[in-house]
Write an enzyme that holds these catalytic residues in place. Structure first.
Site, PDB file in Angstrom:
ATOM      1  N   LYS A  45       0.913  -1.233  -0.030  1.00 55.96           N
ATOM      2  CA  LYS A  45       0.086  -0.132  -0.190  1.00 55.96           C
ATOM      3  C   LYS A  45       0.791   1.286   0.082  1.00 55.96           C
ATOM      4  O   LYS A  45       0.579   2.332   0.348  1.00 55.96           O
ATOM      5  CB  LYS A  45      -1.173   0.098   1.166  1.00 55.96           C
ATOM      6  CG  LYS A  45      -1.928  -1.065   1.211  1.00 55.96           C
ATOM      7  CD  LYS A  45      -2.221  -1.838   0.137  1.00 55.96           C
ATOM      8  CE  LYS A  45      -3.563  -1.006  -0.635  1.00 55.96           C
ATOM      9  NZ  LYS A  45      -3.644  -1.518  -1.952  1.00 55.96           N
ATOM     10  N   HIS A 107       6.901  -7.282  -2.501  1.00 55.04           N
ATOM     11  CA  HIS A 107       6.488  -6.699  -1.165  1.00 55.04           C
ATOM     12  C   HIS A 107       7.405  -7.401  -0.296  1.00 55.04           C
ATOM     13  O   HIS A 107       7.303  -7.387   0.839  1.00 55.04           O
ATOM     14  CB  HIS A 107       5.083  -6.900  -0.881  1.00 55.04           C
ATOM     15  CG  HIS A 107       4.154  -6.051  -1.399  1.00 55.04           C
ATOM     16  ND1 HIS A 107       4.328  -4.787  -1.653  1.00 55.04           N
ATOM     17  CD2 HIS A 107       2.775  -6.306  -1.904  1.00 55.04           C
ATOM     18  CE1 HIS A 107       3.093  -4.319  -2.390  1.00 55.04           C
ATOM     19  NE2 HIS A 107       2.215  -5.518  -2.254  1.00 55.04           N
ATOM     20  N   SER A 137      -4.750   2.361   4.489  1.00 52.19           N
ATOM     21  CA  SER A 137      -4.729   1.725   3.345  1.00 52.19           C
ATOM     22  C   SER A 137      -4.819   0.147   3.212  1.00 52.19           C
ATOM     23  O   SER A 137      -5.630  -0.427   2.455  1.00 52.19           O
ATOM     24  CB  SER A 137      -3.781   2.136   2.218  1.00 52.19           C
ATOM     25  OG  SER A 137      -3.961   2.009   1.054  1.00 52.19           O
TER      26      SER A 137
HETATM   27  P1  A3P Z   1      -5.208   4.530  -0.379  1.00 48.28           P
HETATM   28  O1  A3P Z   1      -5.888   3.354  -0.196  1.00 48.28           O
HETATM   29  O2  A3P Z   1      -4.780   5.459   0.688  1.00 48.28           O
HETATM   30  O3  A3P Z   1      -6.109   5.195  -1.580  1.00 48.28           O
HETATM   31  P2  A3P Z   1      -0.273   0.004  -3.771  1.00 48.28           P
HETATM   32  O4  A3P Z   1      -0.250  -0.075  -5.294  1.00 48.28           O
HETATM   33  O5  A3P Z   1       1.263  -0.210  -3.091  1.00 48.28           O
HETATM   34  O6  A3P Z   1      -1.250  -1.134  -3.289  1.00 48.28           O
HETATM   35  O7  A3P Z   1      -0.724   1.346  -2.853  1.00 48.28           O
HETATM   36  C1  A3P Z   1      -2.181   1.640  -3.000  1.00 48.28           C
HETATM   37  C2  A3P Z   1      -2.446   2.860  -2.611  1.00 48.28           C
HETATM   38  O8  A3P Z   1      -1.718   3.873  -3.568  1.00 48.28           O
HETATM   39  C3  A3P Z   1      -3.682   3.540  -2.418  1.00 48.28           C
HETATM   40  O9  A3P Z   1      -3.918   4.189  -1.540  1.00 48.28           O
HETATM   41  C4  A3P Z   1      -4.167   3.966  -3.770  1.00 48.28           C
HETATM   42  O10 A3P Z   1      -5.166   5.001  -3.732  1.00 48.28           O
HETATM   43  C5  A3P Z   1      -2.809   4.759  -3.916  1.00 48.28           C
HETATM   44  N1  A3P Z   1      -2.543   5.269  -5.378  1.00 48.28           N
HETATM   45  C6  A3P Z   1      -2.569   4.510  -6.572  1.00 48.28           C
HETATM   46  N2  A3P Z   1      -2.307   5.285  -7.418  1.00 48.28           N
HETATM   47  C7  A3P Z   1      -2.116   6.366  -7.025  1.00 48.28           C
HETATM   48  C8  A3P Z   1      -2.022   7.945  -7.559  1.00 48.28           C
HETATM   49  N3  A3P Z   1      -1.920   7.934  -8.888  1.00 48.28           N
HETATM   50  N4  A3P Z   1      -1.803   9.092  -6.734  1.00 48.28           N
HETATM   51  C9  A3P Z   1      -2.027   8.883  -5.521  1.00 48.28           C
HETATM   52  N5  A3P Z   1      -2.219   7.668  -4.847  1.00 48.28           N
HETATM   53  C10 A3P Z   1      -2.549   6.627  -5.686  1.00 48.28           C
END
Ligand code: A3P
Length: 293
Positions: A45, A107, A137
């Site tokens: 996340k 991860h 998240s």
């Molecule tokens: P949130 O759950 O806080 O919205 P991962 O890809 O490591 O699983 O992380 C997912 C998190 O990154 C989620 O956070 C997602 O919304 C956020 N995320 C993905 N793309 C993004 C972007 N372009 N700008 C900001 N946050 C982003």
């Protein structure tokens, strides 16, 4: 496809893991990395998808524009350790990649990374995100993703997060041990989600200088505008809307994409306990993470 059951967690060489990330262990550990591979490493996340997409655009946005609309991101940037019954394993997807460089996501805590990445001196991009937003998240991700153990109530999950009893183990150890690795392994670029939110153009410039890339001004501009949260959310190839294990009606994968959403989840008491515990766990590091943004 009938969904495989939610996994349970167990102690795996000192780290909480689930079978979906350990079942293919021998094959993962003997993975044959290449010198030009790029590994995107994160605690869950932290913005893995965001940085994966940026890298995919930097390398293939000009040469293979169709790739962006026809191939799901998780096939373009395979998740090395994932192994879910009736789905291709991340390792197999990585082996099948025909484009160069191969972009691969993990991860894994640093001590579990297959040895060949270090031997081949592959470049690694590590992304860290502040602990409180990571916890929030991760909680919502657990609710919507059948490949994760049931997170239970927020208060239970938060305690488990603080105790490292979540899949991939302790956030505190993950970010710190990768940070320590950076001090001795020069092919590691360590970046922060909050910095990407603050100025994605600046962060892309830094990524490019690490990778030895020099996109044109127009190319870079189109990447900056193409990787905003709103644009990515609309792109079905990126937002995991095709992933069978995820139920976006419970909570969308592209959920909020903000810094500081923890303020909507932590009670005053939870926040005080978290800060006290954080201080103890992070007191010996010079890693600049800002938990209270
Ligand atoms: P949130 O759950 O806080 O919205 P991962 O890809 O490591 O699983 O992380 C997912 C998190 O990154 C989620 O956070 C997602 O919304 C956020 N995320 C993905 N793309 C993004 C972007 N372009 N700008 C900001 N946050 C982003």
């Amino acid at each position: 496809m009938e969904l495989p059951p939610r996994p349970t967690m167990f102690d795996f060489h000192g780290v909480s893991m689930s079978k979906y990330f350990t079942d293919n262990w021998e094959n993962i550990q003997t993975f044959r990395a290449r010198p030009d591979d790029i590994l995107i490493a994160t605690y869950p996340k932290a913005g893995t998808t965001w940085v994966s997409y940026i890298l995919d655009l930097l390398y293939f946005g000009q040469t293979c524009p169709n790739r962006q609309t026809s191939i799901p991101l998780n096939e373009r940037v395979p998740f090395l350790e994932i192994s879910i019954p009736s789905l291709p394993t991340g390792k197999d997807l990585a082996d099948q990649l025909i484009t160069t460089p191969r972009l691969i996501k993990t991860h894994l805590p640093v001590q579990f990374v297959p040895k060949s990445f270090w031997d081949q001196k592959s470049r690694i991009v590590y992304v860290a995100r502040n602990a409180k937003d990571s916890a929030v998240s991760y909680f919502h991700f657990g609710r919507m993703n059948n490949a994760q153990p049931d997170p239970g109530q927020w208060s239970t999950f938060l305690q488990n997060f603080m105790d490292g009893k979540v899949v991939f183990g302790s956030w505190y150890k993950h970010v710190n041990e990768w940070w320590e690795k950076k001090q001795t392994y020069s092919n590691l670029h360590y970046m922060f989600y909050e910095d990407l939110i603050e100025d994605s153009g600046r962060e892309i410039d830094q990524l490019c200088s690490f990778l030895g890339l020099s996109p044109s001004v127009e190319e870079k501009e189109s990447i900056v505008t193409g990787v905003t949260f709103d644009v990515m959310k609309e792109n079905k190839m990126i937002s995991f809307s095709t992933a069978q294990m995820m139920n976006h009606r419970v909570s969308p994968f592209m959920r909020k994409g903000k810094v500081g959403d923890w303020k909507n989840h932590f009670s005053v008491e939870q926040n005080e306990q978290f800060d006290e515990d954080y201080e103890k766990k992070m007191k010996n590091t010079d890693l600049k993470l800002r938990p209270n943004l």
